[in-house]
Every structure is written in structure tokens, then in C-alpha cells.
Design a protein around this motif. Structure first.
Motif, PDB file in Angstrom:
ATOM      1  N   ARG A  11      19.925 -78.022  -9.117  1.00 57.62           N
ATOM      2  CA  ARG A  11      21.330 -77.848  -8.763  1.00 57.62           C
ATOM      3  C   ARG A  11      21.933 -79.090  -8.126  1.00 57.62           C
ATOM      4  NH1 ARG A  11      23.908 -72.755  -5.340  1.00 57.62           N
ATOM      5  NH2 ARG A  11      26.086 -73.400  -5.532  1.00 57.62           N
ATOM      6  N   GLY A  12      21.203 -79.695  -7.177  1.00 58.93           N
ATOM      7  CA  GLY A  12      21.713 -80.884  -6.506  1.00 58.93           C
ATOM      8  C   GLY A  12      21.913 -82.041  -7.463  1.00 58.93           C
ATOM      9  N   ARG A  13      20.968 -82.205  -8.405  1.00 62.81           N
ATOM     10  CA  ARG A  13      21.092 -83.271  -9.394  1.00 62.81           C
ATOM     11  C   ARG A  13      22.272 -83.004 -10.324  1.00 62.81           C
ATOM     12  NH1 ARG A  13      14.863 -82.865 -10.833  1.00 62.81           N
ATOM     13  NH2 ARG A  13      14.001 -83.550  -8.845  1.00 62.81           N
ATOM     14  N   ALA A  14      22.478 -81.748 -10.670  1.00 55.54           N
ATOM     15  CA  ALA A  14      23.605 -81.399 -11.548  1.00 55.54           C
ATOM     16  C   ALA A  14      24.929 -81.762 -10.879  1.00 55.54           C
ATOM     17  CB  ALA A  14      23.561 -79.911 -11.888  1.00 55.54           C
ATOM     18  N   HIS A  15      25.027 -81.497  -9.590  1.00 54.15           N
ATOM     19  CA  HIS A  15      26.250 -81.860  -8.865  1.00 54.15           C
ATOM     20  C   HIS A  15      26.429 -83.368  -8.844  1.00 54.15           C
ATOM     21  CE1 HIS A  15      29.436 -81.765  -5.880  1.00 54.15           C
ATOM     22  NE2 HIS A  15      28.753 -82.638  -5.149  1.00 54.15           N
ATOM     23  N   GLU A  16      25.327 -84.097  -8.619  1.00 48.85           N
ATOM     24  CA  GLU A  16      25.401 -85.560  -8.599  1.00 48.85           C
ATOM     25  C   GLU A  16      25.838 -86.096  -9.952  1.00 48.85           C
ATOM     26  OE1 GLU A  16      22.572 -89.393  -7.405  1.00 48.85           O
ATOM     27  OE2 GLU A  16      21.712 -87.382  -7.600  1.00 48.85           O
ATOM     28  N   VAL A  17      25.311 -85.511 -11.025  1.00 51.97           N
ATOM     29  CA  VAL A  17      25.698 -85.917 -12.384  1.00 51.97           C
ATOM     30  C   VAL A  17      27.183 -85.679 -12.606  1.00 51.97           C
ATOM     31  CG1 VAL A  17      25.472 -85.297 -14.829  1.00 51.97           C
ATOM     32  CG2 VAL A  17      23.426 -85.663 -13.436  1.00 51.97           C
ATOM     33  N   ALA A  18      27.670 -84.506 -12.191  1.00 50.42           N
ATOM     34  CA  ALA A  18      29.085 -84.180 -12.380  1.00 50.42           C
ATOM     35  C   ALA A  18      29.986 -85.173 -11.654  1.00 50.42           C
ATOM     36  CB  ALA A  18      29.358 -82.757 -11.900  1.00 50.42           C
ATOM     37  N   VAL A  19      29.610 -85.543 -10.435  1.00 48.60           N
ATOM     38  CA  VAL A  19      30.403 -86.498  -9.651  1.00 48.60           C
ATOM     39  C   VAL A  19      30.402 -87.872 -10.306  1.00 48.60           C
ATOM     40  CG1 VAL A  19      30.524 -87.739  -7.458  1.00 48.60           C
ATOM     41  CG2 VAL A  19      30.093 -85.279  -7.472  1.00 48.60           C
ATOM     42  N   ARG A  20      29.217 -88.331 -10.727  1.00 48.27           N
ATOM     43  CA  ARG A  20      29.130 -89.658 -11.345  1.00 48.27           C
ATOM     44  C   ARG A  20      29.848 -89.689 -12.690  1.00 48.27           C
ATOM     45  NH1 ARG A  20      29.945 -93.040  -8.924  1.00 48.27           N
ATOM     46  NH2 ARG A  20      29.330 -94.441 -10.613  1.00 48.27           N
ATOM     47  N   LEU A  21      29.800 -88.601 -13.424  1.00 46.92           N
ATOM     48  CA  LEU A  21      30.468 -88.575 -14.723  1.00 46.92           C
ATOM     49  C   LEU A  21      31.982 -88.726 -14.595  1.00 46.92           C
ATOM     50  CD1 LEU A  21      28.472 -85.922 -16.780  1.00 46.92           C
ATOM     51  CD2 LEU A  21      28.849 -88.329 -17.396  1.00 46.92           C
ATOM     52  N   GLU A  22      32.556 -88.234 -13.523  1.00 48.45           N
ATOM     53  CA  GLU A  22      33.995 -88.412 -13.316  1.00 48.45           C
ATOM     54  C   GLU A  22      34.329 -89.896 -13.178  1.00 48.45           C
ATOM     55  OE1 GLU A  22      36.342 -86.252 -13.680  1.00 48.45           O
ATOM     56  OE2 GLU A  22      34.958 -84.569 -13.976  1.00 48.45           O
ATOM     57  N   ALA A  23      33.466 -90.637 -12.480  1.00 56.50           N
ATOM     58  CA  ALA A  23      33.669 -92.082 -12.350  1.00 56.50           C
ATOM     59  C   ALA A  23      33.449 -92.780 -13.689  1.00 56.50           C
ATOM     60  CB  ALA A  23      32.728 -92.652 -11.292  1.00 56.50           C
TER      61      ALA A  23
END
Length: 199
Positions: A11-23
Motif C-alpha cells: 500500500r505504501g509503495r502504491a501511494h508513492e508511485v501515485a505521487v511520483r506519477l503525477e510529477a
């Protein structure tokens, strides 16, 4: 982006991926002048499950088949590895949509390698070592996944070199957009493009 994941540990990695993908969406969007409204689906696999689920060879870092498929191992390896992986796979999504799914694999992979920030220096070495194994770009249309690691390495290097040549001598990234429109309707490449890539 919609990031799908399995297991509490992911879950934590998925959130990190989502944040980085926006950038990444913003950075790649500015490079191409293209900000798609459509949702991109991303599937993040728990450690050790990516290859079994996607049936990809050991040399494949990730997969794009209309969705982005990412291994947790690549995400947690390092910030740089994650960044390059996300850029690479998102560029596949952009090229897929801009070309209506008709862009040849060499163009897909070459643009993805260029936009992720690598591996131009490595490409020169690979092309030199595989000089006898190189193929015409017309042979690099289908998936590279069925190739051996050696053959895939040469195919990626050719794709990288061809796209860098086109961008440096003929196009900027923004000027690639009409070219992607051009390949939406499959047709033979013009003699100018063929000769440019052969040089």
C-alpha cells in the motif's frame, strides 16, 4: 492514475508511485506538449510476483500493454530506478495514445529510453559489440519480449540510437507529434526517414 495493488505491505509503495506519477505526468507532458485526460491504470505487483503474472523474461524491468505493470522490486530499489521506470512506462502510454496504438516498437522504446534519461552512453558500446547482429528498423516492429537478452539488448540500443538521431537531426520532442499522427495509419516510411535512420 489508478494504481492497483495487492497486500497491505504494498500500500505504501502504491501511494508513492501515485505521487511520483503525477510529477512524471507533468514532466513528460511538458516534453510532448500533451496532457491526456484519460485515466492510466497501473498495476503494482508484490515482491516476487511480477514475472509469474506477466510472463515476462528475466531481463524485462516492467511492462506496458495498455496498462503499466510494475514490480515492487523496481520501485523500492532506489529513487533513481523508480523514476526512470515510471518515466519509461508512462512514455509508452503517451506514445500508444498519440499513435492510436500503431507506433512501431523501435519508436516506442527509443522515445521511452530518451525520456527516462538513458542509456545513450551504453548504447554506443552495445551497438559496437553487436555490430553483426543489428537488424533494419523495419524488423523492430513487434514486441521485444520474445527475444533473448542479447537480441533484446541490441534491439533496444538500435531503437535508442534511431530516436536520438531523429530528435537531434530532424525533430524536437514536440515535433515528434505530427510523426506520431503519421504512424496512426500504418504505411511504409518515406525514403527520407529510412535514409536518415540508416545513416
Amino acid at each position: 492514475f489508478v494504481v492497483l495493488y495487492q497486500g497491505v505491505g504494498t500500500r505504501g509503495r502504491a501511494h508513492e508511485v501515485a505521487v511520483r506519477l503525477e510529477a512524471v505526468y507533468d514532466e513528460i507532458g511538458r516534453m510532448f506538449g500533451y496532457f491526456p485526460d484519460e485515466t492510466v491504470t497501473v498495476r503494482l505487483y508484490p515482491e516476487g510476483q511480477f514475472r509469474a503474472a506477466t510472463l515476462t523474461p528475466v531481463w524485462a524491468r516492467a511492462l506496458f500493454d495498455g496498462r503499466m505493470h510494475l514490480p515492487s522490486e523496481g520501485i523500492q530499489a532506489s529513487a533513481e530506478t523508480m523514476e526512470r521506470m515510471l518515466k519509461h512506462e508512462y512514455v509508452h502510454a503517451v506514445v500508444y495514445r498519440l499513435s492510436g496504438g500503431h507506433a512501431p516498437t523501435w519508436l516506442h522504446e527509443g522515445l521511452a529510453l530518451f525520456c527516462e534519461g538513458g542509456p545513450s552512453a551504453e548504447t554506443v558500446d552495445i551497438l559496437a559489440r553487436h555490430a553483426g547482429d543489428l537488424e533494419p528498423l523495419s524488423s523492430l516492429h513487434g514486441s521485444f519480449l520474445g527475444r533473448s537478452q542479447r537480441a533484446a539488448s541490441a534491439a533496444y540500443a538500435e531503437s535508442d540510437a534511431a530516436v536520438r538521431l531523429l530528435i537531434s537531426d530532424f525533430f524536437s520532442i514536440l515535433e515528434c507529434l505530427p510523426f506520431l499522427d503519421f504512424v496512426m495509419i500504418p504505411k511504409p516510411y518515406s525514403p527520407l526517414l529510412r535514409s536518415a535512420v540508416i545513416q
